[in-house]
Scaffold this motif. Structure first.
Motif, PDB file in Angstrom:
ATOM      1  N   GLY A   9      15.638  22.399 -31.475  1.00 24.81           N
ATOM      2  CA  GLY A   9      14.476  22.073 -30.650  1.00 24.81           C
ATOM      3  C   GLY A   9      14.734  22.430 -29.200  1.00 24.81           C
ATOM      4  N   HIS A  10      13.778  22.127 -28.343  1.00 23.71           N
ATOM      5  CA  HIS A  10      13.873  22.541 -26.942  1.00 23.71           C
ATOM      6  C   HIS A  10      15.156  22.056 -26.282  1.00 23.71           C
ATOM      7  N   PHE A  11      15.402  20.753 -26.314  1.00 25.76           N
ATOM      8  CA  PHE A  11      16.524  20.195 -25.566  1.00 25.76           C
ATOM      9  C   PHE A  11      17.849  20.446 -26.266  1.00 25.76           C
ATOM     10  N   GLY A  12      17.860  20.290 -27.583  1.00 22.27           N
ATOM     11  CA  GLY A  12      19.085  20.532 -28.321  1.00 22.27           C
ATOM     12  C   GLY A  12      19.536  21.972 -28.241  1.00 22.27           C
ATOM     13  N   ARG A  13      18.601  22.908 -28.370  1.00 22.64           N
ATOM     14  CA  ARG A  13      18.953  24.330 -28.321  1.00 22.64           C
ATOM     15  C   ARG A  13      19.535  24.701 -26.955  1.00 22.64           C
ATOM     16  N   GLU A  14      18.894  24.240 -25.887  1.00 25.53           N
ATOM     17  CA  GLU A  14      19.412  24.547 -24.553  1.00 25.53           C
ATOM     18  C   GLU A  14      20.825  23.987 -24.383  1.00 25.53           C
ATOM     19  N   THR A  15      21.061  22.790 -24.924  1.00 30.77           N
ATOM     20  CA  THR A  15      22.392  22.196 -24.802  1.00 30.77           C
ATOM     21  C   THR A  15      23.411  22.969 -25.605  1.00 30.77           C
ATOM     22  N   MET A  67      22.592  13.365 -29.933  1.00 31.75           N
ATOM     23  CA  MET A  67      21.469  13.053 -30.808  1.00 31.75           C
ATOM     24  C   MET A  67      20.161  13.315 -30.082  1.00 31.75           C
ATOM     25  N   VAL A  68      19.405  14.306 -30.554  1.00 29.54           N
ATOM     26  CA  VAL A  68      18.049  14.557 -30.082  1.00 29.54           C
ATOM     27  C   VAL A  68      17.150  14.384 -31.300  1.00 29.54           C
ATOM     28  N   VAL A  91      26.090  10.698 -27.356  1.00 30.59           N
ATOM     29  CA  VAL A  91      25.104  10.822 -26.287  1.00 30.59           C
ATOM     30  C   VAL A  91      23.741  10.904 -26.955  1.00 30.59           C
ATOM     31  N   PHE A  92      22.838  10.016 -26.551  1.00 33.61           N
ATOM     32  CA  PHE A  92      21.509   9.954 -27.159  1.00 33.61           C
ATOM     33  C   PHE A  92      20.449  10.277 -26.111  1.00 33.61           C
ATOM     34  N   LEU A  93      19.603  11.262 -26.405  1.00 36.28           N
ATOM     35  CA  LEU A  93      18.472  11.572 -25.534  1.00 36.28           C
ATOM     36  C   LEU A  93      17.358  10.595 -25.851  1.00 36.28           C
ATOM     37  N   SER A  94      17.185   9.620 -24.991  1.00 34.41           N
ATOM     38  CA  SER A  94      16.250   8.525 -25.203  1.00 34.41           C
ATOM     39  C   SER A  94      14.999   8.737 -24.350  1.00 34.41           C
ATOM     40  N   ARG A 168      16.481  22.862 -19.256  1.00 33.66           N
ATOM     41  CA  ARG A 168      17.830  23.352 -18.967  1.00 33.66           C
ATOM     42  C   ARG A 168      18.607  22.350 -18.121  1.00 33.66           C
ATOM     43  N   ASP A 169      17.899  21.629 -17.261  1.00 29.98           N
ATOM     44  CA  ASP A 169      18.567  20.591 -16.478  1.00 29.98           C
ATOM     45  C   ASP A 169      18.995  19.425 -17.370  1.00 29.98           C
TER      46      ASP A 169
END
Length: 282
Positions: A9-15, A67-68, A91-94, A168-169
């Motif tokens: 997904g957006h955030f996981g892929r960028e990470t 975890m996203v 680390v959890f993206l909440s 990306r940030d």
């Protein structure tokens, strides 16, 4: 080894891409590894949160995990497997909707993420929560209205304000927390550096795309009803209530993201420039 849940997904892929670029060993859990499209060197393993039997192999040899999760996903089997595997950091993206100490939480979005946070803490594994409110990628929803040369974006809450964050940030913050010490038990509220209304975001997007985009405000009730036909109604109402609560109020801006990544967050205009290909041409 860092295991990323939600790595396509957006955030996981960028990470994942940022971790790979930094030379960190990274593994992604995916239901369809053949379609993941991730950089060379990234290990992609077949698995599903709903299939507990696939989780232990994915965690084998991993010591950290990001975890996203999609809203509503059940993380209980994953967390049990993580504890069994001896994972040392999660680390959890909440969500920024979570209100510390509130019981009950103000809406279903906050309640879901608060429940996951509690479940993560209950594992006893070192953990950090990154709370994100309104990501800039929410603007991708405008693209659906821009086909055929249409320059009018119709939606409720023209004056709803947020401090949108470039994905990306978020990824850079996640990489920092995953690869350095000193973040155990911390909760970081991530915001961009500027408060913008939805109408202002559409204006900036139009300037970037070279199109005279305008925001035409709609009453929220019929839009809620329409969206509830193909999305969870409680989720839709929570999202719209969050937007309504920001009307006429400048978004809170924190310095947390800048402190984590060591530079000013990207602006919304930078986000728009990075995503021109995601919007139809005039």
């Amino acid at each position: 080894m860092i295991l990323v849940i939600g790595g396509t997904g957006h955030f996981g892929r960028e990470t994942v891409e940022a971790l790979a670029a930094a030379g960190e060993p990274v593994r992604v859990l995916s239901r369809n590894p053949e379609r993941a499209g991730l950089p060379d060197g990234v290990e992609v393993v077949r698995g599903d949160l709903a299939d507990p039997g696939t989780l232990a192999p994915a965690l084998a040899g991993a010591d950290r995990m990001l975890m996203v999760l999609p809203y509503g996903a059940d993380a209980s089997a994953l967390l049990a497997a993580a504890r069994e595997a001896g994972l040392r950091k999660i680390v959890f993206l909440s969500s920024g909707a979570v209100v510390d100490g509130a019981e009950p939480q103000p809406d279903v979005i906050a309640a879901y993420h608060a429940d996951v946070e509690r479940a993560v803490a209950a594992t006893g594994i070192e953990h950090t929560f990154l709370r994100l409110f309104f990501p800039a990628v929410n603007s991708l929803s405008f693209a659906m209205q821009m086909g055929g040369g249409n320059d009018v974006i119709r939606a409720p809450y023209a004056d709803a304000a947020s401090a949108p964050v470039h994905e990306r940030d978020v990824a850079d913050a996640a990489v920092r927390v995953l690869t350095t010490d000193g973040h155990a038990g911390r909760t970081y509220a991530l915001t961009g550096s500027e408060s913008l209304t939805q109408a202002e975001q559409v204006h900036i997007l139009g300037e970037t795309l070279g199109r005279p985009l305008v925001f035409d405000e709609l009453p929220d009730a019929p839009v809620r009803e329409q969206m509830a036909q193909f999305m969870d109604a409680d989720f839709v109402n929570a999202l719209f209530d969050l937007l309504a609560g920001t009307v006429g109020k400048p978004a809170e801006i924190t310095e947390t993201l800048e402190q984590l990544i060591g530079r000013a967050p990207r602006t919304y205009a930078q986000w728009a420039a990075d995503h021109t290909a995601d919007f139809p041409a005039a």
